[in-house]
Design a protein around this motif. Structure first.
Motif, mmCIF file in Angstrom:
data_model
loop_
_atom_site.group_PDB
_atom_site.id
_atom_site.type_symbol
_atom_site.label_atom_id
_atom_site.label_comp_id
_atom_site.label_asym_id
_atom_site.label_seq_id
_atom_site.Cartn_x
_atom_site.Cartn_y
_atom_site.Cartn_z
ATOM 1 N N HIS A 180 41.832 39.504 29.922
ATOM 2 C CA HIS A 180 42.538 40.678 29.550
ATOM 3 C C HIS A 180 42.141 41.975 30.468
ATOM 4 O O HIS A 180 43.120 42.619 30.726
ATOM 5 N N ASN A 181 40.868 41.965 30.974
ATOM 6 C CA ASN A 181 40.515 42.727 31.790
ATOM 7 C C ASN A 181 39.229 42.301 32.661
ATOM 8 O O ASN A 181 39.012 40.864 32.842
ATOM 9 N N ILE A 182 38.460 42.981 33.529
ATOM 10 C CA ILE A 182 37.615 42.501 34.607
ATOM 11 C C ILE A 182 36.546 41.770 33.495
ATOM 12 O O ILE A 182 35.788 40.836 34.046
ATOM 13 N N LYS A 183 36.171 42.561 32.575
ATOM 14 C CA LYS A 183 34.881 42.273 31.719
ATOM 15 C C LYS A 183 35.210 40.708 30.942
ATOM 16 O O LYS A 183 34.540 39.873 31.010
ATOM 17 N N SER A 184 36.556 40.583 30.368
ATOM 18 C CA SER A 184 36.683 39.496 29.483
ATOM 19 C C SER A 184 36.839 38.189 30.708
ATOM 20 O O SER A 184 36.607 37.229 30.164
ATOM 21 N N ALA A 185 37.604 38.558 31.717
ATOM 22 C CA ALA A 185 37.654 37.558 32.861
ATOM 23 C C ALA A 185 36.350 36.795 33.291
ATOM 24 O O ALA A 185 36.172 35.623 33.396
ATOM 25 N N ARG A 186 35.399 37.711 33.630
ATOM 26 C CA ARG A 186 34.209 37.498 33.963
ATOM 27 C C ARG A 186 33.533 36.610 32.527
ATOM 28 O O ARG A 186 32.702 35.622 32.964
ATOM 29 N N GLU A 187 33.536 37.115 31.559
ATOM 30 C CA GLU A 187 33.052 36.464 30.135
ATOM 31 C C GLU A 187 33.654 34.784 30.203
ATOM 32 O O GLU A 187 32.691 33.968 29.854
ATOM 33 N N LEU A 188 34.842 34.813 30.239
ATOM 34 C CA LEU A 188 35.684 33.460 30.265
ATOM 35 C C LEU A 188 35.274 32.704 31.236
ATOM 36 O O LEU A 188 34.812 31.435 31.032
ATOM 37 N N ASN A 189 35.193 33.264 32.608
ATOM 38 C CA ASN A 189 34.533 32.208 33.341
ATOM 39 C C ASN A 189 33.149 31.981 33.341
ATOM 40 O O ASN A 189 32.831 30.711 33.785
ATOM 41 N N VAL A 301 42.183 46.046 49.575
ATOM 42 C CA VAL A 301 43.174 46.998 49.099
ATOM 43 C C VAL A 301 42.707 48.226 48.538
ATOM 44 O O VAL A 301 41.435 48.386 48.027
ATOM 45 N N ARG A 302 43.215 49.353 48.975
ATOM 46 C CA ARG A 302 42.503 50.758 48.901
ATOM 47 C C ARG A 302 42.302 51.147 47.311
ATOM 48 O O ARG A 302 43.266 50.836 46.751
ATOM 49 N N PRO A 303 41.131 51.458 46.835
ATOM 50 C CA PRO A 303 40.832 51.512 45.361
ATOM 51 C C PRO A 303 41.896 52.653 44.885
ATOM 52 O O PRO A 303 42.028 53.710 45.522
ATOM 53 N N PHE A 304 42.366 52.515 43.639
ATOM 54 C CA PHE A 304 43.029 53.489 43.013
ATOM 55 C C PHE A 304 42.157 54.567 42.270
ATOM 56 O O PHE A 304 41.092 54.428 41.709
ATOM 57 N N THR A 305 42.488 56.013 42.789
ATOM 58 C CA THR A 305 41.671 56.966 42.169
ATOM 59 C C THR A 305 42.503 57.633 40.963
ATOM 60 O O THR A 305 43.772 57.194 41.088
ATOM 61 N N GLU A 482 39.632 43.917 39.802
ATOM 62 C CA GLU A 482 38.907 45.056 39.881
ATOM 63 C C GLU A 482 39.806 45.891 40.651
ATOM 64 O O GLU A 482 39.637 47.093 40.746
ATOM 65 N N ILE A 483 40.837 45.557 41.136
ATOM 66 C CA ILE A 483 41.824 46.582 41.658
ATOM 67 C C ILE A 483 42.627 47.397 40.706
ATOM 68 O O ILE A 483 42.753 48.584 40.748
ATOM 69 N N LEU A 484 42.827 46.508 39.599
ATOM 70 C CA LEU A 484 43.408 47.331 38.415
ATOM 71 C C LEU A 484 42.726 47.981 37.309
ATOM 72 O O LEU A 484 43.615 48.532 36.378
ATOM 73 N N GLU A 485 41.479 47.651 37.209
ATOM 74 C CA GLU A 485 40.651 48.110 36.372
ATOM 75 C C GLU A 485 40.794 49.857 36.105
ATOM 76 O O GLU A 485 40.798 50.251 35.020
ATOM 77 N N PRO A 486 40.654 50.691 37.226
ATOM 78 C CA PRO A 486 40.779 51.892 37.064
ATOM 79 C C PRO A 486 42.280 52.151 36.210
ATOM 80 O O PRO A 486 42.260 52.954 35.722
ATOM 81 N N LEU A 488 43.942 50.313 34.263
ATOM 82 C CA LEU A 488 43.704 49.922 32.942
ATOM 83 C C LEU A 488 43.192 50.914 32.112
ATOM 84 O O LEU A 488 43.532 51.351 30.780
ATOM 85 N N GLN A 489 41.920 51.358 32.601
ATOM 86 C CA GLN A 489 40.964 52.365 32.093
ATOM 87 C C GLN A 489 41.632 53.749 31.898
ATOM 88 O O GLN A 489 41.765 54.436 30.624
ATOM 89 N N LEU A 490 42.494 54.216 32.865
ATOM 90 C CA LEU A 490 43.247 55.595 32.714
ATOM 91 C C LEU A 490 44.374 55.414 31.518
ATOM 92 O O LEU A 490 44.519 56.459 30.693
ATOM 93 N N TRP A 491 44.996 54.447 31.616
ATOM 94 C CA TRP A 491 46.106 54.159 30.538
ATOM 95 C C TRP A 491 45.501 54.127 29.276
ATOM 96 O O TRP A 491 46.560 54.182 28.214
ATOM 97 N N GLU A 492 44.411 53.889 29.057
ATOM 98 C CA GLU A 492 43.713 54.090 27.515
ATOM 99 C C GLU A 492 43.212 55.338 27.007
ATOM 100 O O GLU A 492 42.759 55.506 25.970
ATOM 101 N N THR A 493 43.337 56.166 27.975
ATOM 102 C CA THR A 493 42.999 57.462 27.626
ATOM 103 C C THR A 493 44.091 58.452 27.408
ATOM 104 O O THR A 493 45.493 58.333 27.469
ATOM 105 N N GLU A 494 43.754 59.649 27.012
ATOM 106 C CA GLU A 494 44.640 60.687 26.805
ATOM 107 C C GLU A 494 45.402 61.206 28.245
ATOM 108 O O GLU A 494 46.434 61.851 28.245
#
Length: 526
Positions: A180-189, A301-305, A482-486, A488-494
């Motif tokens: 569902h995100n990088i943490k859960s993908a690593r746990e599943l693998n 791929v250039r990291p998203f700020t 890893e590319i999309l993690e920033p 996903l994290q921002l979209w979960e904030t105000e």
């Protein structure tokens, strides 16, 4: 004195020998178990794909297909359910279907029940004994992703799968999403790695089984006139579109509301298309070399700020509307969707690949539900010439209008039609030197005049052969998260960006055109 001769091995001969080894696998007995046999994927894609392979004599001669699900039903009722779906096809062959049912059976059990796996093992072993065989095994997880780790653990504990290369071998096919995100993908693998080697895990992305998707590589690396053009010297930008007309049909609302367009399409389908159009040529066309190049590309791929996400990653959601006289619900009104949900049904983004080939070239990716047209394509738009010697016209019949010079475009059409088109300028007949954009088309069906294999057909055969070339490796999956993690994290904030609204049967939010402010062009019309 005998002079030693240096003989260079013929690479083509070696490849032919390897292919022969793969094909011989089709003669080895096989049992395939599909977990989630009552689900939509099994009915619409997997059983029909296996039936088409059966018709083409492309499956092992000694094969058993077993559907595994929680609902209690007989073999006959399961077979009839599958038949109702397949018989809708115009080329359905009832006599062949009767032969097919001899290898198609059903086993009922709960995914968390140890006794169900023990019973399944006995069930498969009994079939082997009757045929005097020792079958290899493929387990297809066509079920809710939350059961992936559980099923593999139970399969291992019951002795149905064994880690490592053994005979008979065992392989597991896993549908998206992988995490569902990088943490859960690593746990599943990490969990899967306890019971399986990497080469036993086949993470399936059916887009990679489509002919046009595979043809992107042959177009680029099999034609000397095109590959030199795929770089920042000639390319202005690249557009990747995955558009769907459907909403939440098939009771997908509950699943989709936890996923959204970014996880459902961008992280897998769209990013895989990105790699094929942008990767460097692999040293060999084999699984490890191809996967290595994909990982290198994702790492470039250039990291998203946070600032970049707010400007370059747009999210939207469809509203209620009218399609061909029929009223359709807004997304947040769909069955299974939480009222007032803020889950995105549309994403448009701009990203950059910071390497020598693509530095400075923007890549635009968009996907959405309830759009005007079902379409998946990659459009590579080239730069316009620095000098314009000719006047360009756009004509409708004999009436022409002067327009700005149009750039050349190569379009890879993935669905619904599969093909490649090239847009270029040609002189219009007449005394004036006017040029007009024209299109040169290559269509798979028209050129080869044969039925194209469905994506799942090709991929299922590859799993039987043991060819992982078209199946993403875990480090690929990890790199995409890893590319999309920033984001996903921002979209979960105000601080998350505004959720843009768009009407059904349109091209999506009008605001998505702002992504092209620093680039020549706009989104291609759906």
């Amino acid at each position: 004195m005998e002079i030693e001769k240096c003989i260079c091995k013929d690479t083509n001969q070696e490849m032919t020998e390897n292919i022969g080894q793969y094909i011989s696998v089709l003669d080895i007995p096989l049992s395939m178990v599909i977990f989630g046999a009552s689900g939509d994927l099994t009915k619409r894609k997997l059983i029909p794909a296996l039936f088409n392979l059966f018709k083409g004599a492309l499956l092992p001669k000694q094969l058993q297909i077993v559907g595994f699900a929680r609902r209690t039903k007989s073999n006959e009722s399961f077979q009839e359910e599958m038949r109702e779906m397949i018989s809708e096809e115009s080329n359905f062959d009832s006599s062949l279907w009767n032969d097919y049912t001899k290898i198609l059976s059903y086993y009922s059990g709960n995914f968390d029940d140890d006794n169900a796996y023990k019973g399944l093992k006995t069930f498969l072993e009994e079939k082997d004994r009757k045929s005097n065989l020792n079958s290899n095994r493929i387990f297809y997880l066509a079920c809710d992703p939350r059961y992936f780790a559980l099923i593999v653990r139970k399969l291992s504990q019951s002795g149905l799968i064994k880690k490592g290369i053994t005979y008979p071998w065992s392989r597991v096919i896993i549908e998206k999403p992988f995490g569902h995100n990088i943490k859960s993908a690593r746990e599943l693998n990490k969990e899967l790695a306890l019971y399986l080697d990497e080469n036993q895990i086949y993470r399936i992305d059916h887009y990679l089984g489509k002919e046009t998707v595979q043809n992107i590589l042959s177009f680029r690396f099999g034609n000397a006139i095109f590959e030199p053009l795929f770089n920042s010297k000639y390319v202005d930008h690249v557009q990747i579109t995955v558009a769907e007309t459907l909403g939440m049909e098939g009771h997908r609302g509950a699943y989709y509301d936890k996923s959204g367009a970014l996880r459902d399409i961008i992280q897998n389908h769209a990013f895989q298309l990105l790699t094929l159009v942008a990767l460097e040529p692999p040293a060999f066309f084999e699984a490890r070399a191809l996967h290595d190049e994909k990982v290198k590309l994702f790492q470039s791929v250039r990291p998203f700020t946070e600032c970049c996400i707010k400007k370059k990653v747009l999210r939207g959601q469809y509203t209620s509307g009218n399609i061909n006289g029929e009223i359709v619900k807004a997304y947040h009104e769909e069955t299974g969707v939480v009222p007032g949900s803020l889950t995105e049904t549309y994403v448009a983004m701009e990203l950059h690949i910071d390497n020598w080939r693509w530095a400075g070239v923007p890549f635009y990716i968009r996907t959405g539900k309830r759009l005007k047209r079902r379409l998946t394509e990659i459009a590579v738009q080239f730069k316009t010439p620095p000098l314009s010697f000719f006047r360009t016209v756009e004509c409708e019949g004999d009436i022409c209008h002067l327009i700005r010079a149009k750039p050349n475009v190569i379009v890879f059409q993935v669905q619904p039609e599969e093909g490649i088109s090239i847009i270029f300028s040609a002189k219009r007949p007449g005394p004036s030197f006017l040029i007009q954009p024209v299109e040169m088309d290559f269509g798979y069906k028209k050129t080869f005049q044969r039925r194209l294999a469905e994506a799942y057909e090709r991929l299922l055969v590859d799993v039987i052969r043991g060819d992982g070339t078209l199946f993403p490796r875990f480090d690929e999956i990890e790199a995409t998260w890893e590319i999309l993690e920033p984001v996903l994290q921002l979209w979960e904030t105000e601080q998350k960006p505004e959720l843009l609204k768009y009407s059904p049967a349109t091209d999506g939010p009008e605001e998505s055109e702002k992504l092209f402010d620093c680039c020549e062009g706009n989104w291609r019309r759906l």
